[in-house]
Write a protein that holds these residues in place. Sequence first.
Motif, PDB file in Angstrom:
ATOM      1  N   GLU A  41      27.883  33.883  40.835  1.00  0.00           N
ATOM      2  CA  GLU A  41      28.403  33.625  42.132  1.00  0.00           C
ATOM      3  C   GLU A  41      27.048  33.045  42.986  1.00  0.00           C
ATOM      4  N   LEU A  54      35.592  34.392  40.194  1.00  0.00           N
ATOM      5  CA  LEU A  54      36.799  35.232  39.875  1.00  0.00           C
ATOM      6  C   LEU A  54      37.916  34.272  39.780  1.00  0.00           C
ATOM      7  N   VAL A  71      30.508  37.179  34.250  1.00  0.00           N
ATOM      8  CA  VAL A  71      30.026  36.674  35.619  1.00  0.00           C
ATOM      9  C   VAL A  71      28.673  37.297  35.823  1.00  0.00           C
ATOM     10  N   LEU A  74      27.938  38.637  39.817  1.00  0.00           N
ATOM     11  CA  LEU A  74      28.919  38.712  41.028  1.00  0.00           C
ATOM     12  C   LEU A  74      28.060  39.589  42.174  1.00  0.00           C
ATOM     13  N   ASP A  87      41.409  42.688  42.086  1.00  0.00           N
ATOM     14  CA  ASP A  87      41.088  41.497  41.665  1.00  0.00           C
ATOM     15  C   ASP A  87      40.442  41.769  40.265  1.00  0.00           C
ATOM     16  N   LEU A  88      39.253  42.461  39.846  1.00  0.00           N
ATOM     17  CA  LEU A  88      38.823  42.843  38.809  1.00  0.00           C
ATOM     18  C   LEU A  88      40.017  43.374  37.779  1.00  0.00           C
ATOM     19  N   LEU A  91      42.428  40.509  36.508  1.00  0.00           N
ATOM     20  CA  LEU A  91      41.915  39.843  35.815  1.00  0.00           C
ATOM     21  C   LEU A  91      41.605  40.652  34.310  1.00  0.00           C
ATOM     22  N   LEU A  99      37.091  40.170  30.658  1.00  0.00           N
ATOM     23  CA  LEU A  99      36.225  39.962  31.534  1.00  0.00           C
ATOM     24  C   LEU A  99      34.843  40.637  31.764  1.00  0.00           C
ATOM     25  N   THR A 101      31.610  41.997  34.064  1.00  0.00           N
ATOM     26  CA  THR A 101      31.035  41.743  35.347  1.00  0.00           C
ATOM     27  C   THR A 101      30.005  42.367  35.396  1.00  0.00           C
TER      28      THR A 101
END
Length: 323
Positions: A41, A54, A71, A74, A87-88, A91, A99, A101
């Motif tokens: 990000e 995301l 990611v 993030l 959101d996480l 996902l 995913l 993170t």
Amino acid sequence: MRINLADPAPTPATQSARHRAAVEMAAFADDRGLTMVQTEEHHATTNGWMPSPLTFAGAVFGATRRIGVTVSALITPLHDPLRLAEDLASLDLLSGGRLVTVAGLGYRPEEYAAHGKDWRGRGALQDEVLETLLSAWTGEPFTYRGRTVQVTPRPYTRPHPPLLIGGSSRAAARRAARLGLPLFPSAHLPELETYYHEQRAVFGTEGWVMQPPERTSLLHLSEDPDRTWAAYGGHLLHEARMYASWQSAGTRSAVRSTARDTGELRAEGVYRIVTPDECLRLAREKGGPGALILHPLCGGMPVDEGWRSLHLFTERVLPRLEG
């Protein structure tokens, strides 16, 4: 496969094509057994680096069945903690747990200013968002900023979606140890790993470290590296110089370049253009990179050239690795 969508001269049309190509490449990679797409990000850039990882991850999950998305990192203090938890979790449900993170603080005050966040208070913001995520993902009511809240649905992964703490500082290691979360150092830092485990013992928590190798190389495949450096080395240099401009003198990163031109960049070995045979030797050499990281769209690389690199890997390297 690393994807960041940087483009030295972005237009809506070229950025749209690059976004779509990135998702198509992820689907192609998934069908051929590649294991991970890595992105990150960044904000307040001139080249569209990757402001919405995301959203990108969701597009990849919708087009794939097995490949994961990491990611790393993030910039979690820039996000609303409750919305990020939702959101996480979404996902994680969409992907069936694919995913990963890595929560980072970032290293550019400009990004905090762009989002109206206090750069000097980033540590406290990080603590709040991480503690909120862990509480929210239980599915139970909890106290947030003086009120009782509840986040649903619960994530697919138990006890919670994969969440690591990124960074190169002792503060990051202490935070990870205190929260019982894994540590993802930004470079090969054995001393930080040792400190993390010492702090885990103090806090009485479990955890582990995902340590980058001593040498990280971002790879582009070509049958003629000399020709490709001459034609497209500027794209690699664009990314290397921009990323270096964001890093302060004390920043420790697995991807760090001081190159001023493509000749110096080629000599460094952080960004490498290799033949399929060279890629195979790199994968097999003792003390090698540990994982091969393809970067087909590096620095605004033309999409067709990115596809050529990816095809060379899947057709001329991957079958021999599996064999």
